[in-house]
Design an enzyme around this catalytic site. Structure first.
Site, mmCIF file in Angstrom:
data_model
loop_
_atom_site.group_PDB
_atom_site.id
_atom_site.type_symbol
_atom_site.label_atom_id
_atom_site.label_comp_id
_atom_site.label_asym_id
_atom_site.label_seq_id
_atom_site.Cartn_x
_atom_site.Cartn_y
_atom_site.Cartn_z
ATOM 1 N N GLU A 115 0.839 -1.191 0.000
ATOM 2 C CA GLU A 115 0.000 0.000 0.000
ATOM 3 C C GLU A 115 0.872 1.239 0.000
ATOM 4 O OE1 GLU A 115 -3.609 2.052 2.636
ATOM 5 O OE2 GLU A 115 -2.608 0.218 3.335
ATOM 6 N N GLY A 116 0.521 2.200 -0.856
ATOM 7 C CA GLY A 116 1.206 3.484 -0.885
ATOM 8 C C GLY A 116 0.236 4.593 -0.549
ATOM 9 N N LYS A 169 -4.035 -4.694 -8.910
ATOM 10 C CA LYS A 169 -3.448 -3.367 -8.726
ATOM 11 C C LYS A 169 -4.546 -2.325 -8.951
ATOM 12 C CE LYS A 169 1.352 -4.283 -10.132
ATOM 13 N NZ LYS A 169 2.474 -3.853 -11.008
ATOM 14 N N ASP A 180 12.516 0.423 -17.017
ATOM 15 C CA ASP A 180 12.533 0.569 -15.555
ATOM 16 C C ASP A 180 12.853 -0.776 -14.907
ATOM 17 O OD1 ASP A 180 12.338 1.570 -13.035
ATOM 18 O OD2 ASP A 180 10.198 2.027 -13.098
#
Length: 548
Positions: free
Chosen positions: A281-282, A305, A406
């Site tokens: 969790e952000g 997501k 990335d």
């Protein structure tokens, strides 16, 4: 003078507050976040004694029209006072005098919710970007001191340039009133003229529409991408397919129609998805473990997501764009998206296959010796095998003419048998904020994983993926330490151009470090391909197995 309105950093000199019954909350209130960011949410720096690292690194501009900052805090320990001291400094006193607090510089944090203000009034004499340093010392006991340092940039404009005015006293009263009358008459005539044109165009368009309907041809359908520039509440749709009938206001510029088609192919009903538990969790995103019920009635375990309700439409667009980057790829070492759900007034769901996966970066960090013991002791042989799996995934990607851009441990997953899958970077900026930096261009990038040409010119190629793989290999051998931790992100380009690179990790074999060094060649042409890396590491792996 060139002014960058969206560049400031928040640095934290000490990132841990011991948990004493969760003794402090420090946050930006809902009105303050609305004023600074335009979001309907609170932004916590400390919640019950736990620091939110992402919030501390979140980029918030302070434009010229905002002349104050507000913080809200409360002590959660009524029986024990929590002392504080605050110091605020300005880097340019001619543009912005030393900011003032509306509370004392030192004291005791209230046991009730208290909002204090830091005034930032520009003088209007100088145009400048002013560095503001806010240093907070929070003390539960004389031995227990936590220091938080916030560095922000305030934009100050010259008053003469920002406000153009003419003194009324310098104009004759009669001529001034006559001019106003003439201007009013001209505006009225212009308004009537524009109104006539609009009515005429509407009438002509209506006639054309009626004629086309009579001829049996209906209005054409406008194909669009995901609406990123409109407020989410203004999108009145029941499924992703409905978005195709809306005007085009998108931040997804390239291959937008292709992206729409992909999402439409994978689109499912939200009612078939059930969320079980939160994996990560952000501030704006979450990853769940859940399940999906197929049309045949079978239940599949899945990773989901998604973003929270207060996430912006830009973040939703990025989630969809980055989540679809590995669409329709079929390889044992690639985690590809399987389904998508986009419905009215709901955050999108991105579904991935789940087989007890763990984020590779978090897994490596657990392999370190800690008070809880070692989660798993990795051998050199296992590390090389993990690297070979990632190489095989990248070979497949490049064969498909796709770049990752990335590649890092945070964007890989691992299962119980140490099988590695390369994943997309959707939500990575939110879940691993310390790995991304903004260099004044309002774009968070993985600066310390980027090749020199990607850093300087935003140029990407298979060779730039090879550079990132070298940093990933360094992460594997250091159990996910932060690369270039002592280097300021703004100095990375100069540091690399001067020939400096990451040092050889402790207990890293020379053969493995030589592979990393080859990946970091200044010229892209001098770097090995993933095929050459595969051959090299296969030979090294064979040597390791002879002695086991």
């Amino acid at each position: 003078m060139k002014i960058f309105l969206f560049s400031y950093t928040i640095l934290v000199s000490y990132l841990y507050i011991p948990a004493v019954s969760g003794y402090l909350n420090l946050y930006l209130s809902l009105p303050e976040v609305q004023r600074l960011l335009g979001l309907h949410a609170e932004l916590f720096y400390i919640r019950k004694g736990v620091i939110n690292n992402y919030a501390l690194n979140f980029v918030v501009p302070i434009p010229s029209n905002i002349d104050s900052l507000c913080f809200t805090w409360e002590s959660l320990t009524p029986g024990q006072p929590v002392h504080y001291s605050i110091q605020v400094d300005s880097s340019n006193l001619a543009a912005l005098p030393t900011p003032k607090l509306n509370i004392s510089d030192a004291g005791v944090i209230s046991n009730t919710v208290q909002t204090f203000q830091i005034s930032l009034p520009c003088t209007g004499l100088v145009e400048a970007e002013v560095d503001i340093k806010i240093k907070m010392n929070i003390m539960l006991t004389p031995e227990n001191v936590t220091t938080l340092t916030f560095r922000r940039k305030k934009i100050c404009l010259e008053l003469e340039k920002s406000t153009a005015y003419v003194s009324v006293d310098s104009l004759p009263p009669y001529s001034n009133s006559v001019n106003i009358l003439y201007i009013a008459i001209c505006c009225a005539i212009l308004f009537i003229f524009i109104l006539v044109i609009v009515v005429t165009l509407y009438h002509v368009k209506g006639n054309k529409t009626r004629r086309s309907t009579e001829n049996g041809s209906g209005p054409t359908t406008t194909t669009t991408t995901f609406l990123a520039a409109l407020p989410r509440n203004s999108v009145n749709v029941s499924s992703y397919g409905s978005l195709k009938r809306m005007p085009s206001y998108s931040l997804i510029e390239e291959r937008s129609k292709d992206l729409q088609d992909k999402i439409t192919e994978l689109s499912i009903q939200r009612c078939r998805v059930r969320l079980s538990s939160i994996i990560m969790e952000g501030t704006f995103g979450k990853i769940y473990q859940g399940s999906y019920t197929t049309e045949e009635g079978t239940e599949e375990t899945t990773i989901v997501k998604t973003v929270m309700d207060h996430a912006s439409d830009v973040q939703i667009s990025l989630l969809l764009k980055e989540g679809m980057s590995l669409y329709a790829l079929n390889h044992k070492n690639i985690l590809s998206i399987s389904r998508v759900s986009v419905e009215e007034h709901m955050a999108p769901f991105l579904l991935y296959p789940y087989k007890n996966y763990t984020n590779l970066k978090l897994f490596l960090q657990k392999c370190k010796v800690s008070s809880e013991g070692v989660h798993h002791t990795l051998t050199t042989q296992e590390l090389v095998d993990m690297a070979l799996q990632i190489i095989q995934a990248m070979q497949y990607l490049h064969k498909k003419h796709l770049l990752h851009k990335d590649l890092a441990t945070r964007n890989c997953v691992i299962d119980d048998k140490l099988n590695i899958l390369v994943a997309d970077n959707a939500l990575s900026r939110d879940l691993f904020p310390s790995d991304y930096h903004c260099l004044g261009d309002n774009e968070n990038r993985p600066v310390k994983w980027l090749a020199i040409e990607s850093l300087l010119h935003k140029s990407f190629s298979p060779s730039s993926d090879v550079w990132s793989f070298g940093v990933l290999l360094w992460e594997l051998t250091t159990l996910a330490q932060q690369p270039y931790i002592e280097i300021d992100p703004f100095e990375m380009a100069a540091y690399l151009k001067d020939g400096y690179r990451l040092a050889q990790p402790i207990n890293c074999p020379d053969e493995l470090f030589a592979v990393m060094a080859y990946c970091w060649a200044m010229s892209a042409e001098e770097r090995p391909t993933f095929t050459q890396l595969n051959v090299c590491l296969q030979e090294f792996y064979a040597q390791l197995t002879r002695y086991v």
